[in-house]
Design a protein around this motif. Structure first.
Motif, PDB file in Angstrom:
ATOM      1  N   ARG A  20     -22.957 -78.320  15.613  1.00  0.00           N
ATOM      2  CA  ARG A  20     -24.071 -79.022  15.116  1.00  0.00           C
ATOM      3  C   ARG A  20     -25.203 -78.330  14.879  1.00  0.00           C
ATOM      4  N   PHE A  21     -25.610 -77.686  15.909  1.00  0.00           N
ATOM      5  CA  PHE A  21     -26.926 -76.810  16.140  1.00  0.00           C
ATOM      6  C   PHE A  21     -26.898 -75.335  15.693  1.00  0.00           C
ATOM      7  N   ARG A  22     -25.800 -74.910  15.226  1.00  0.00           N
ATOM      8  CA  ARG A  22     -25.719 -73.458  14.894  1.00  0.00           C
ATOM      9  C   ARG A  22     -26.826 -73.120  14.102  1.00  0.00           C
ATOM     10  N   LYS A  23     -26.903 -74.246  12.859  1.00  0.00           N
ATOM     11  CA  LYS A  23     -27.713 -73.772  11.568  1.00  0.00           C
ATOM     12  C   LYS A  23     -29.101 -73.612  12.387  1.00  0.00           C
ATOM     13  N   TYR A  24     -29.585 -74.001  13.623  1.00  0.00           N
ATOM     14  CA  TYR A  24     -30.854 -73.999  13.868  1.00  0.00           C
ATOM     15  C   TYR A  24     -31.475 -72.510  14.635  1.00  0.00           C
ATOM     16  N   LYS A  25     -30.209 -71.744  14.476  1.00  0.00           N
ATOM     17  CA  LYS A  25     -30.382 -70.272  15.397  1.00  0.00           C
ATOM     18  C   LYS A  25     -31.489 -69.564  14.456  1.00  0.00           C
ATOM     19  N   THR A  26     -31.596 -69.716  13.315  1.00  0.00           N
ATOM     20  CA  THR A  26     -32.507 -69.109  12.523  1.00  0.00           C
ATOM     21  C   THR A  26     -33.917 -69.720  12.711  1.00  0.00           C
ATOM     22  N   TRP A  27     -33.977 -70.729  13.198  1.00  0.00           N
ATOM     23  CA  TRP A  27     -35.330 -71.486  13.423  1.00  0.00           C
ATOM     24  C   TRP A  27     -36.026 -70.735  14.619  1.00  0.00           C
ATOM     25  N   LYS A 155     -27.083 -77.799  27.937  1.00  0.00           N
ATOM     26  CA  LYS A 155     -26.938 -76.977  27.032  1.00  0.00           C
ATOM     27  C   LYS A 155     -27.954 -77.277  25.637  1.00  0.00           C
ATOM     28  N   ALA A 156     -28.534 -76.280  25.219  1.00  0.00           N
ATOM     29  CA  ALA A 156     -29.647 -76.500  24.112  1.00  0.00           C
ATOM     30  C   ALA A 156     -29.864 -75.417  23.262  1.00  0.00           C
ATOM     31  N   TYR A 157     -30.431 -75.898  22.110  1.00  0.00           N
ATOM     32  CA  TYR A 157     -31.044 -75.089  21.260  1.00  0.00           C
ATOM     33  C   TYR A 157     -32.484 -74.626  21.885  1.00  0.00           C
ATOM     34  N   ASP A 158     -32.806 -73.183  21.964  1.00  0.00           N
ATOM     35  CA  ASP A 158     -34.012 -72.818  22.042  1.00  0.00           C
ATOM     36  C   ASP A 158     -34.564 -72.303  20.773  1.00  0.00           C
ATOM     37  N   ASN A 159     -36.218 -72.145  20.608  1.00  0.00           N
ATOM     38  CA  ASN A 159     -36.663 -71.555  19.445  1.00  0.00           C
ATOM     39  C   ASN A 159     -36.857 -70.101  19.677  1.00  0.00           C
ATOM     40  N   HIS A 160     -36.030 -69.388  20.434  1.00  0.00           N
ATOM     41  CA  HIS A 160     -35.967 -68.126  20.514  1.00  0.00           C
ATOM     42  C   HIS A 160     -34.816 -67.425  19.610  1.00  0.00           C
ATOM     43  N   THR A 164     -27.232 -71.932  21.933  1.00  0.00           N
ATOM     44  CA  THR A 164     -26.262 -72.301  23.152  1.00  0.00           C
ATOM     45  C   THR A 164     -26.791 -72.052  24.567  1.00  0.00           C
ATOM     46  N   ALA A 165     -28.117 -72.043  24.551  1.00  0.00           N
ATOM     47  CA  ALA A 165     -28.861 -71.771  25.923  1.00  0.00           C
ATOM     48  C   ALA A 165     -28.300 -72.599  26.980  1.00  0.00           C
ATOM     49  N   ILE A 166     -27.994 -72.141  28.215  1.00  0.00           N
ATOM     50  CA  ILE A 166     -27.658 -73.183  29.357  1.00  0.00           C
ATOM     51  C   ILE A 166     -28.858 -72.754  30.479  1.00  0.00           C
ATOM     52  N   LEU A 167     -29.424 -74.154  30.832  1.00  0.00           N
ATOM     53  CA  LEU A 167     -30.503 -74.191  31.931  1.00  0.00           C
ATOM     54  C   LEU A 167     -30.265 -75.153  32.897  1.00  0.00           C
TER      55      LEU A 167
END
Length: 181
Positions: A20-27, A155-160, A164-167
């Protein structure tokens, strides 16, 4: 991958699918100094409009508009939870379908929001003070899990550019989300 490294992270996640958050990897936030609070606000606003109304809000308009009410409103540098809350609350003030909420301890709040029948993604702050390699930053958490030692991870979207960032949850403070009314 070594067994120790494999066990360091959760093997089971609760919440929303990374797809669902794959589309934001370019953001990707390329602004210096960064405007990560604006980016995570844009992602959760885009997601809620997409999921609720089927509307695909335009990224650049979201970023430009939200920057004025998040990063450009207060005289200090950096983005605090109340900045993200203020910006989203201002944008949604005339929309009776949603309200914006804020909490300062993400661990329990994020778990409760992701355990719902309809889980809600959450803007979560990371903190240098708590040892975050992200330093003071914002991410969108959409899943959580415990590793074999019982340590909570998000598990998160980061704006870098990663979705699929894990923290470790222990490195976070403050969270903001859009609540359906």
């Amino acid at each position: 991958m070594s067994e120790k490294l494999k066990n360091a992270f959760p093997s089971n996640w609760v919440g929303l699918s990374p797809a669902r958050f794959r589309k934001y990897k370019t953001w990707i936030n390329a602004v210096k100094p960064g405007i990560c609070g604006t980016y995570v606000a844009a992602v959760i606003l885009h997601d809620v409009f997409n999921q609720s109304y089927g509307i695909d809000l335009e990224k650049e308009k979201l970023i430009t508009g939200l920057k004025t009410v998040i990063d450009d409103t207060f005289p200090y540098k950096g983005t605090f939870p109340w900045d993200v809350w203020h910006g989203l609350d201002w944008v949604l003030k005339d929309n009776a379908d949603f309200s914006v909420k804020i909490h300062f301890v993400p661990e329990r709040k994020v778990i409760s929001l992701l355990n719902r029948k309809n889980p809600i993604p959450v803007a979560v702050g990371t903190a240098t003070l708590f040892g975050s390699p992200y330093k003071n930053h914002w991410v969108v958490v959409y899943a959580y899990g415990y590793n074999q030692e019982g340590k909570l991870f998000f598990k998160a979207y980061d704006n870098h550019g990663r979705y699929t960032a894990i923290l470790p949850a222990s490195q976070t403070i403050g969270c903001v989300w859009i609540e359906p009314n």
